[in-house]
Scaffold this active site. Sequence first.
Site, PDB file in Angstrom:
ATOM      1  CB  SER A 236      -0.863  -0.092   1.324  1.00 32.09           C
ATOM      2  OG  SER A 236      -0.212   0.037   2.446  1.00 32.09           O
TER       3      SER A 236
ATOM      4  CB  THR B 257     -42.701  25.223  -6.220  1.00 25.87           C
ATOM      5  OG1 THR B 257     -43.729  25.715  -6.986  1.00 25.87           O
ATOM      6  CG2 THR B 257     -42.295  26.175  -5.231  1.00 25.87           C
ATOM      7  CG  HIS B 258     -43.719  21.803  -9.060  1.00 24.42           C
ATOM      8  ND1 HIS B 258     -43.760  20.336  -8.544  1.00 24.42           N
ATOM      9  CD2 HIS B 258     -44.487  22.566  -8.228  1.00 24.42           C
ATOM     10  CE1 HIS B 258     -44.873  20.457  -7.523  1.00 24.42           C
ATOM     11  NE2 HIS B 258     -45.138  21.550  -7.119  1.00 24.42           N
TER      12      HIS B 258
ATOM     13  CB  SER C 250     -17.077  25.081 -27.873  1.00 19.48           C
ATOM     14  OG  SER C 250     -17.222  24.047 -29.143  1.00 19.48           O
TER      15      SER C 250
ATOM     16  CE  LYS D 144     -21.652  25.327 -26.411  1.00 20.73           C
ATOM     17  NZ  LYS D 144     -22.791  24.844 -25.821  1.00 20.73           N
TER      18      LYS D 144
ATOM     19  CG  ASN E 263     -19.289  25.213 -22.763  1.00 19.06           C
ATOM     20  OD1 ASN E 263     -20.401  25.460 -23.492  1.00 19.06           O
ATOM     21  ND2 ASN E 263     -18.456  24.598 -23.844  1.00 19.06           N
TER      22      ASN E 263
ATOM     23  CD  GLU F  69     -21.052  22.011 -18.028  1.00 21.51           C
ATOM     24  OE1 GLU F  69     -21.695  21.390 -18.723  1.00 21.51           O
ATOM     25  OE2 GLU F  69     -20.056  22.693 -18.409  1.00 21.51           O
TER      26      GLU F  69
ATOM     27  CE1 TYR G  40      -6.162  -3.602   9.092  1.00 16.67           C
ATOM     28  CE2 TYR G  40      -5.021  -5.712   8.864  1.00 16.67           C
ATOM     29  CZ  TYR G  40      -5.166  -4.546   8.440  1.00 16.67           C
ATOM     30  OH  TYR G  40      -4.794  -4.022   7.284  1.00 16.67           O
TER      31      TYR G  40
END
Length: 464
Positions: free
Chosen positions: A29, A161-162, A283, A289, A291, A296, A323
């Site tokens: 490890s 709302t919605h 882009s 564009k 972005n 995101e 363990y």
Amino acid sequence: MSENNASAKLSSARLNAPTDAFVEAFTASVEFDQRLYQHDIQGSIAHATMLEKQGILTATDRDDIIRGLEAIGESIAQGNFEWSIAQEDVHMNLEAALTESIGDAGKKLHTGRSRNDQVATDIRLWLRDEIEVVRDGILRLQQALLDLAEREADTILPGFTHLQTAQPITFGHHMMAWFEMLVRDRERFADCNRRLNVLPLGAAALAGTTYPIDRHYTAELLGFDRPSENSLDSVSDRDFAIEFAANASILMMHLSRFSEELIIWSSAQFGFIELSDSFCTGSSIMPQKKNPDVPELIRGKTGRIFGHLIGLLTLMKGQPLAYNKDNQEDKEPLFDTIDNLQGSLKVFAEMMPGVTCRKENMRNAAMKGFATATDLADYLVGRGMPFRDAHDVVGRAVAFGVAEGRDLSAMSLEELQGFSETIEADVFEVLTLEGSVAARNHIGGTAPAQVRAAIERARTAITQ
Ligand code: ARG
């Protein structure tokens, strides 16, 4: 990383054959747990200090060990340390290097200890520090949100709302909703650190040790609240890691929701906000564009953080006490969670000051969806009409507005009176966006005055 010297592995007299080279690399490890080196050294120094106090180590051995470990720490920090896969993990690498540098005293460090309680201690020490960095990152984002909320306390946009226009709200109020989510997140991490802050060291492999150790003293040296109660639980417990991952998941879920709104708001269709160019990209094919990559990506990263929570839960679900080597798999999800959490918080906080509100677009959107319909109903109720009847009157007025393509505020008094004679000229005060938000003037409401009061309370609360 040196891969030679397979036979040196743990120099166990019990094993007749050297570990297969692939098995050695597969089970090692050190490539990732070397990240724990400072906390491993911190734990070892406390352990050696306790052993000397209890008469288990001489003062000379203790001093050699401490000096040796500190020197190793420095050479690692400077990039001069050669990690060896043959030594399997960070713990064995450090112990081997110590013995090489100070001789036999190095071999005495592991007295009354096992890697099982050692690694459990290391992760707690490491995570405790990292959680404070996360809490700090949340605080910075909260401060950025307060500044933005203050700047835009009067800015009006439609609340949804919605995802359908519901009622006008202030942008400051919306920012303060995000702020409140972060208040809970910050508390949850503090809570996690309270439960995490218990010392496993002294549990040794699983049953405790025959040496006359003083676990209270070690706990005190390392800033733990107390030694753990049960040795079996101490070496196998990873609840704190799961709890941390759960808190991280909730925080990322919040950041993902914020991101989603920023993405929607900055689209051409909404046009509510503009993000600073330095947090967006263009882009390669479409010249027009811009972005919103940063939000995101944060929304995207949320997936792997949820994954780590499920990974850790699944890691633990079938393990008998105490363990098991399975537990070596706890580290990478924790490391990855920390890195992405801290990165996301930092970039989000830096992005906030560059959020520009396109106020005209927000207002136009609020005017489009009959956002003040509830205000008209409330106005009628204020003049003695039962709420259900008022709901019906406004419903008919809105249907007329839809057919005509006009907002309630764009209708004449005569037109409105056609739906109810209760309506008088003062109705136009409640049909304005400003009148609508200002009227919601109680604690938790969207009125600019309330937003300012909430910001003031929040500024006091976060400095405490
Ligand atoms: N590298 C191990 C881990 O991360 C350390 C403990 C190993 N203990 C053992 N008995 N093999 O969990």
